[in-house]
Enzyme design. Sequence first.
Site, PDB file in Angstrom:
ATOM      1  N   GLU A 175       1.818   3.605   3.052  1.00 34.39           N
ATOM      2  CA  GLU A 175       2.305   2.958   4.275  1.00 34.39           C
ATOM      3  C   GLU A 175       3.837   2.965   4.302  1.00 34.39           C
ATOM      4  O   GLU A 175       4.502   1.934   4.351  1.00 34.39           O
ATOM      5  CB  GLU A 175       1.664   1.559   4.371  1.00 34.39           C
ATOM      6  CG  GLU A 175       0.138   1.697   4.467  1.00 34.39           C
ATOM      7  CD  GLU A 175      -0.651   0.397   4.339  1.00 34.39           C
ATOM      8  OE1 GLU A 175      -0.046  -0.682   4.376  1.00 34.39           O
ATOM      9  OE2 GLU A 175      -1.896   0.482   4.202  1.00 34.39           O
TER      10      GLU A 175
ATOM     11  N   GLU B  21       0.477  -5.130  10.886  1.00 32.28           N
ATOM     12  CA  GLU B  21       0.046  -3.727  10.787  1.00 32.28           C
ATOM     13  C   GLU B  21       0.851  -2.972  11.836  1.00 32.28           C
ATOM     14  O   GLU B  21       0.668  -3.165  13.035  1.00 32.28           O
ATOM     15  CB  GLU B  21      -1.450  -3.595  11.073  1.00 32.28           C
ATOM     16  CG  GLU B  21      -2.346  -4.279  10.062  1.00 32.28           C
ATOM     17  CD  GLU B  21      -2.653  -3.428   8.837  1.00 32.28           C
ATOM     18  OE1 GLU B  21      -2.131  -2.300   8.740  1.00 32.28           O
ATOM     19  OE2 GLU B  21      -3.423  -3.911   7.991  1.00 32.28           O
TER      20      GLU B  21
ATOM     21  N   HIS C 142       0.840  -1.192   0.000  1.00 32.85           N
ATOM     22  CA  HIS C 142       0.000   0.000   0.000  1.00 32.85           C
ATOM     23  C   HIS C 142       0.878   1.246   0.000  1.00 32.85           C
ATOM     24  O   HIS C 142       1.768   1.412   0.837  1.00 32.85           O
ATOM     25  CB  HIS C 142      -0.947  -0.018   1.202  1.00 32.85           C
ATOM     26  CG  HIS C 142      -2.025  -1.047   1.043  1.00 32.85           C
ATOM     27  ND1 HIS C 142      -2.506  -1.797   2.082  1.00 32.85           N
ATOM     28  CD2 HIS C 142      -2.688  -1.453  -0.063  1.00 32.85           C
ATOM     29  CE1 HIS C 142      -3.450  -2.629   1.621  1.00 32.85           C
ATOM     30  NE2 HIS C 142      -3.565  -2.439   0.322  1.00 32.85           N
TER      31      HIS C 142
ATOM     32  N   HIS D 115       2.433  -3.771   6.775  1.00 35.07           N
ATOM     33  CA  HIS D 115       1.475  -2.700   6.482  1.00 35.07           C
ATOM     34  C   HIS D 115       1.480  -1.738   7.653  1.00 35.07           C
ATOM     35  O   HIS D 115       2.057  -1.991   8.702  1.00 35.07           O
ATOM     36  CB  HIS D 115       0.057  -3.278   6.328  1.00 35.07           C
ATOM     37  CG  HIS D 115      -0.143  -4.047   5.061  1.00 35.07           C
ATOM     38  ND1 HIS D 115      -0.925  -3.591   4.025  1.00 35.07           N
ATOM     39  CD2 HIS D 115       0.343  -5.249   4.669  1.00 35.07           C
ATOM     40  CE1 HIS D 115      -0.913  -4.490   3.043  1.00 35.07           C
ATOM     41  NE2 HIS D 115      -0.148  -5.499   3.408  1.00 35.07           N
TER      42      HIS D 115
END
Length: 420
Positions: free
Chosen positions: A179, A378, A176, A305
């Site tokens: 990120e 994450e 992404h 991420h």
Amino acid sequence: MRKRRCLLAAVSAFALLAAGAAASPAIAAAPAPEAQSVQEVYEVFGTGSPQLRTKVAGTGVDVLTADDKSATVIATSAEAATLRSLGFTVESRGSFQRPVGPSAAAADFPAGDEGYHTYAETTAELQQAARDHAGLTALSSVGTSYEGRALNVLKISDNAGTDENEPEVLFTCNQHAREHLTTEMCLHIVQRFTDGYATNASIKNMVDSTEIYVVPNVNPDGSEYDISGGRYHMWRKNRQGQGTDPNRNWGYQWGCCGGSSGSPTSETYRGPSAFSAPETRAVSNWVNGRKIGGVQQIKAHIDFHTYSELVLWPYGYTYNDTAPGMTAAEQKRFADLGRQMAGTNNYTPQQSSDLYITDGSVNDWMWFNHKILSYTFEMYPRGSNPGFYPPDEVIGRETTRNDRAVDLLVGAAIGAPVGV
Ligand code: 3K0
Ligand code: CA
Ligand code: CA
Ligand code: ZN
């Protein structure tokens, strides 16, 4: 390894402006010209189950973070109305904050955030690591992005020029675009396993007994676009047409289950077909190529991420713990190691679908097709401030924070008892 820090006072760029928060000078910045005035940050209440969170994501809004209390999303007023009609309580949190000034150099991160690595700087770091540690590293690419950038992969192992019979480990970052902290995570892994080799016996042991592959930019077109003009664009997808979400474009259960969108304008657009994005196609073909003599060499993988501080494991396409290709014992292995890793970095461990349903994600494909122990991390922060754009001062702390988790994953690949 690290870039020289800019001495200008860093601005905590682009933090979400919480309602009622005291205005800092940065908040006075004019909205960027391309900002959609109709888009705002909303907090959505009533998200107490994965099913309800999947319902929120299914409206097509950009879900920034979500838990049992609420979800923070970027949405148009029409989408906010849709969410209300579905029974959610929706509160506006206003616009988002942008950096005060553009970067001094147009090609760099915005002023104050120059500690982050652009694509060119990332490539230069990899080349430097390859020069400094010849024999221990091999730099190549797994293919090229839509706009033609090399998807760099650095191999780290003793006798790196030779394909030895050692378990392989893969780290991927920046699927992404926005990120950016994840690219720093991959660079940190490179730095640690190369610079640390000569002096740290544990690192030497890991490097000698595995082949570690690091791909710092899976989506370089997107991340370069996100900082173009020296300011942030809040961009998530790749740059093919209106953008495909790479993490909805993988070829297992692609588009199956309401965890992605068929609309090209959506932030979770899955693309017209599985692996329609050159980036996911290249990485997946390369992983397929690591199957040698019928045996997949890569044993373990983390896809980094941001944000929410989570350790996630497959499957994402179903709420069920077990499913085709995932026995109860395999699920337990994922959960055990996931929880153990989360115990070292204080992230929250859970199955991917406990967040919300995702289909066509990297973890599901890696596991189902290759039996690779594949996790999504994450990273920082836990909540929506500072969201995707933490100041570069946190890079060291938030990448080092994952050292022990990374070592546990490498240990799992080696087959060492988990927890050593
Ligand atoms: O496997 C997953 O659940 C991935 C979560 C990931 C995603 O692709 O939706 N979250 S993110 O987009 O906010 N990084
Ligand atoms: Ca080796
Ligand atoms: Ca090998
Ligand atoms: Zn992401």
